[in-house]
Design a protein around this motif. Sequence first.
Motif, mmCIF file in Angstrom:
data_model
loop_
_atom_site.group_PDB
_atom_site.id
_atom_site.type_symbol
_atom_site.label_atom_id
_atom_site.label_comp_id
_atom_site.label_asym_id
_atom_site.label_seq_id
_atom_site.Cartn_x
_atom_site.Cartn_y
_atom_site.Cartn_z
ATOM 1 N N CYS A 128 24.534 12.154 16.528
ATOM 2 C CA CYS A 128 24.076 13.539 16.639
ATOM 3 C C CYS A 128 22.550 13.585 16.739
ATOM 4 O O CYS A 128 21.991 14.372 17.516
ATOM 5 C CB CYS A 128 24.544 14.349 15.439
ATOM 6 N N ALA A 129 21.877 12.743 15.977
ATOM 7 C CA ALA A 129 20.415 12.683 16.030
ATOM 8 C C ALA A 129 19.921 12.213 17.387
ATOM 9 O O ALA A 129 18.817 12.562 17.819
ATOM 10 C CB ALA A 129 19.894 11.765 14.927
ATOM 11 N N LEU A 130 20.736 11.435 18.065
ATOM 12 C CA LEU A 130 20.348 10.902 19.369
ATOM 13 C C LEU A 130 20.508 11.922 20.488
ATOM 14 O O LEU A 130 19.740 11.893 21.462
ATOM 15 C CB LEU A 130 21.189 9.655 19.689
ATOM 16 N N ILE A 131 21.493 12.801 20.403
ATOM 17 C CA ILE A 131 21.825 13.636 21.556
ATOM 18 C C ILE A 131 21.395 15.095 21.443
ATOM 19 O O ILE A 131 21.318 15.788 22.453
ATOM 20 C CB ILE A 131 23.348 13.589 21.853
ATOM 21 N N ILE A 132 21.113 15.575 20.238
ATOM 22 C CA ILE A 132 20.769 16.987 20.075
ATOM 23 C C ILE A 132 19.257 17.173 20.203
ATOM 24 O O ILE A 132 18.481 16.497 19.528
ATOM 25 C CB ILE A 132 21.254 17.518 18.707
ATOM 26 N N PRO A 133 18.804 18.086 21.075
ATOM 27 C CA PRO A 133 17.364 18.356 21.199
ATOM 28 C C PRO A 133 16.808 18.974 19.920
ATOM 29 O O PRO A 133 17.563 19.383 19.032
ATOM 30 C CB PRO A 133 17.306 19.357 22.370
ATOM 31 N N VAL A 155 28.468 4.642 6.302
ATOM 32 C CA VAL A 155 29.303 5.618 7.015
ATOM 33 C C VAL A 155 28.544 6.930 7.203
ATOM 34 O O VAL A 155 28.527 7.507 8.303
ATOM 35 C CB VAL A 155 30.624 5.861 6.253
ATOM 36 N N ALA A 156 27.898 7.428 6.154
ATOM 37 C CA ALA A 156 27.140 8.672 6.260
ATOM 38 C C ALA A 156 26.036 8.549 7.298
ATOM 39 O O ALA A 156 25.791 9.478 8.085
ATOM 40 C CB ALA A 156 26.554 9.051 4.898
ATOM 41 N N PHE A 157 25.367 7.413 7.322
ATOM 42 C CA PHE A 157 24.284 7.182 8.295
ATOM 43 C C PHE A 157 24.837 7.159 9.716
ATOM 44 O O PHE A 157 24.292 7.796 10.626
ATOM 45 C CB PHE A 157 23.582 5.869 7.962
ATOM 46 N N LEU A 158 25.927 6.440 9.928
ATOM 47 C CA LEU A 158 26.480 6.280 11.271
ATOM 48 C C LEU A 158 27.092 7.581 11.796
ATOM 49 O O LEU A 158 27.097 7.810 13.013
ATOM 50 C CB LEU A 158 27.530 5.164 11.279
ATOM 51 N N VAL A 159 27.620 8.413 10.908
ATOM 52 C CA VAL A 159 28.170 9.696 11.350
ATOM 53 C C VAL A 159 27.056 10.605 11.872
ATOM 54 O O VAL A 159 27.226 11.320 12.860
ATOM 55 C CB VAL A 159 28.935 10.392 10.206
ATOM 56 N N LEU A 207 18.452 11.176 8.062
ATOM 57 C CA LEU A 207 19.583 10.258 8.128
ATOM 58 C C LEU A 207 19.648 9.392 6.875
ATOM 59 O O LEU A 207 20.716 9.189 6.294
ATOM 60 C CB LEU A 207 19.471 9.386 9.374
ATOM 61 N N LEU A 208 18.502 8.895 6.461
ATOM 62 C CA LEU A 208 18.463 8.054 5.264
ATOM 63 C C LEU A 208 18.712 8.882 4.001
ATOM 64 O O LEU A 208 19.284 8.381 3.027
ATOM 65 C CB LEU A 208 17.109 7.338 5.173
ATOM 66 N N GLY A 209 18.295 10.149 4.015
ATOM 67 C CA GLY A 209 18.576 11.027 2.873
ATOM 68 C C GLY A 209 20.064 11.255 2.691
ATOM 69 O O GLY A 209 20.580 11.235 1.566
ATOM 70 N N ALA A 210 20.783 11.471 3.808
ATOM 71 C CA ALA A 210 22.233 11.627 3.728
ATOM 72 C C ALA A 210 22.887 10.343 3.241
ATOM 73 O O ALA A 210 23.831 10.373 2.437
ATOM 74 C CB ALA A 210 22.788 12.022 5.098
ATOM 75 N N ALA A 211 22.386 9.202 3.734
ATOM 76 C CA ALA A 211 22.917 7.912 3.281
ATOM 77 C C ALA A 211 22.668 7.722 1.787
ATOM 78 O O ALA A 211 23.533 7.213 1.055
ATOM 79 C CB ALA A 211 22.278 6.779 4.083
ATOM 80 N N LEU A 212 21.486 8.128 1.316
ATOM 81 C CA LEU A 212 21.178 8.027 -0.114
ATOM 82 C C LEU A 212 22.113 8.892 -0.941
ATOM 83 O O LEU A 212 22.563 8.477 -2.027
ATOM 84 C CB LEU A 212 19.728 8.436 -0.362
ATOM 85 N N ALA A 245 34.512 9.369 -3.401
ATOM 86 C CA ALA A 245 33.605 10.505 -3.584
ATOM 87 C C ALA A 245 32.424 10.411 -2.633
ATOM 88 O O ALA A 245 32.026 11.408 -2.015
ATOM 89 C CB ALA A 245 33.120 10.558 -5.032
ATOM 90 N N GLY A 246 31.851 9.205 -2.508
ATOM 91 C CA GLY A 246 30.723 9.021 -1.592
ATOM 92 C C GLY A 246 31.100 9.313 -0.153
ATOM 93 O O GLY A 246 30.321 9.926 0.598
ATOM 94 N N LEU A 247 32.296 8.899 0.254
ATOM 95 C CA LEU A 247 32.743 9.160 1.626
ATOM 96 C C LEU A 247 33.032 10.636 1.852
ATOM 97 O O LEU A 247 32.705 11.190 2.911
ATOM 98 C CB LEU A 247 33.991 8.326 1.933
ATOM 99 N N ILE A 248 33.649 11.286 0.868
ATOM 100 C CA ILE A 248 33.938 12.716 1.001
ATOM 101 C C ILE A 248 32.647 13.505 1.201
ATOM 102 O O ILE A 248 32.563 14.390 2.064
ATOM 103 C CB ILE A 248 34.708 13.227 -0.236
ATOM 104 N N LEU A 249 31.623 13.185 0.395
ATOM 105 C CA LEU A 249 30.341 13.860 0.558
ATOM 106 C C LEU A 249 29.671 13.458 1.862
ATOM 107 O O LEU A 249 29.143 14.297 2.600
ATOM 108 C CB LEU A 249 29.428 13.537 -0.628
ATOM 109 N N GLY A 250 29.690 12.151 2.167
ATOM 110 C CA GLY A 250 28.952 11.636 3.317
ATOM 111 C C GLY A 250 29.426 12.171 4.651
ATOM 112 O O GLY A 250 28.613 12.347 5.570
ATOM 113 N N ILE A 251 30.735 12.431 4.793
ATOM 114 C CA ILE A 251 31.248 12.925 6.067
ATOM 115 C C ILE A 251 31.533 14.414 6.043
ATOM 116 O O ILE A 251 32.074 14.946 7.018
ATOM 117 C CB ILE A 251 32.513 12.162 6.498
#
Length: 572
Positions: free
Chosen positions: A30-35, A22-26, A101-106, A127-133
């Motif tokens: 954003c990583a794709l569209i922001i310059p 979930v953290a990765f997909l959120v 992205l992988l750091g946030a997922a970690l 807890a992981g979801l609260i932090l991840g999003i």
Amino acid sequence: MSSKLIAAATQGLRGPLLAALVAFLVGLPCALIIPPLDRDESRFVQASSQMLESRDFININYQDGPRHKKPVGIHWLQAASVSLTSEVGAREILAYRWPSLLGAALAAFSLAWGGGALFDNRRGLKAGLILGISLLLSTEAFIAKTDAVLCGFVTLFMAALAQIYVAYRNRPVDADPKARLKLGHLRLTFWLAFAASILIKGPIGPMIFLATAFTLIAWDKQAAKGDMSKGNMDWFRHLGWSWGIALTVLMVGPWAIAITIATDGAFWGTAIGDDLAPKLVSGSEGHFAWPGTHTLMLPLMFFPGTFLLGGALQAAISRRIEPAIRFAICWFLPAFIIFEISPTKLIHYPLPAYGGLALLAAVSIGMVHKRWAKIMNMVLGLFAGVVISWIAITALTEFGTGAHPTVALTAVTLTVASALLIAALGGFFLWKNHKAAGLLCLFLGGVGGHLGLITLASQLKPLWMSVNLENTLIETRTDPRLGLIPGPVATLGYAEPSFVFAMGTKTALLDNAQQAVTVVEQGRPIFVEAEHLKAFEAEMAKNNLKVRAITTVHGHNYSNGNEVAITLFRKQ
């Protein structure tokens, strides 16, 4: 049936893996569209690109000058990412963002894993979801710099340390006090992640560890009142200090020695004396803020977990004698206070401490909230929702020129609906003790609000000056990469790192109009910012050089808050 499905979904590592996904997909859209962002992200990625260009993986440079700011870890990760997914000449920002992205997922994985061991798998997943999003982590997740990766490693070693601490605190009273518990895998995890955090951002990881450890030791001793079974430091003494420090030196030492030799010690003088030390005593680089700033920003940065802050405070107060709760408090509060009293403040600084707060928030979900906690949840949550909505509406009003109307209005609508209506509905459900519906609304509101806000940001054309300048070169066929005119491109007055990253390492950032003479004589394109226009034209006349103004690009430089007008010239 639903209870069985939840139990199956959170069994073993499924919960941590789900939180990580979930953290990765959120962060991914954003990583794709922001310059590329100014200024830190573009400086990091440019330095990493120069590593690949020069094949020098010891020194850290930005164009022709050394960049003695942070350790090398993030640059190694970015260089590896680009090598695996792209090529340095492509200048694709996504290739540099995979480590973040992988750091946030970690970070989400680690907290769900640690929380599952400390409490149960469900609360660990929450807890992981609260932090991840959370707004801060999901934003840092798509920015190619140190902070999401640092959060990942710090959360991992703190999750391991929490399990070690709780295991020692919960061992039987009649157990041999000199016996060392068999927690080798946790100790190894702790030291590996600890050393990795040093390679990413130097002293921040160790500071959080020491702040937590010393606060725990002092609190335990004060609470024990002579009962050594409660106030002992065995968990701290038995961390495996001898081999752990040796492992840390083995991981960090080779590069530390190499950079010391390569720069004759200059790296450490600059990194400590010119970068770290000023942040501790003054507002370095114009980032001074008064104590209390991080506290005021917390409801916004922790959103949508903001609707649980009252419950988190209640959990911390009412259950503080529980070892796991005490650890969560000592993870968050001392480090947060250190960041708060430091004169240099950026909003992302407290991020590595958010894991402790997310644990408290997750625990609070299963509690019966007192009225004051419910009120605090709603007031802070609504405050954050209003601020996020105001940011979206104001941004569209101020910088919406050139935005695609349908996309921009849809993004604003999604942001406001998610941050105010859906998230607030989640807060209301939690108030009424409908926890499943409340959490679902909170998560949907948080994700929707973040994605809407970032989508809107991508549409605010005046903010993306480097992109606009690059597009201008392409549209006017003056881009040296087309092979029609010589390069590299030069700029006078505009020196943002995102433009250097876009156009290449050799991009010339001129200091004065005299330096522009050679550029024009060679027939290279040059961008001149409005404040330097008179001096540029005077210098051209003085040297009998005729130039042609091709077009002027207007926009807003968000790095310094100034409106800018930049004109593209080339020799007639």
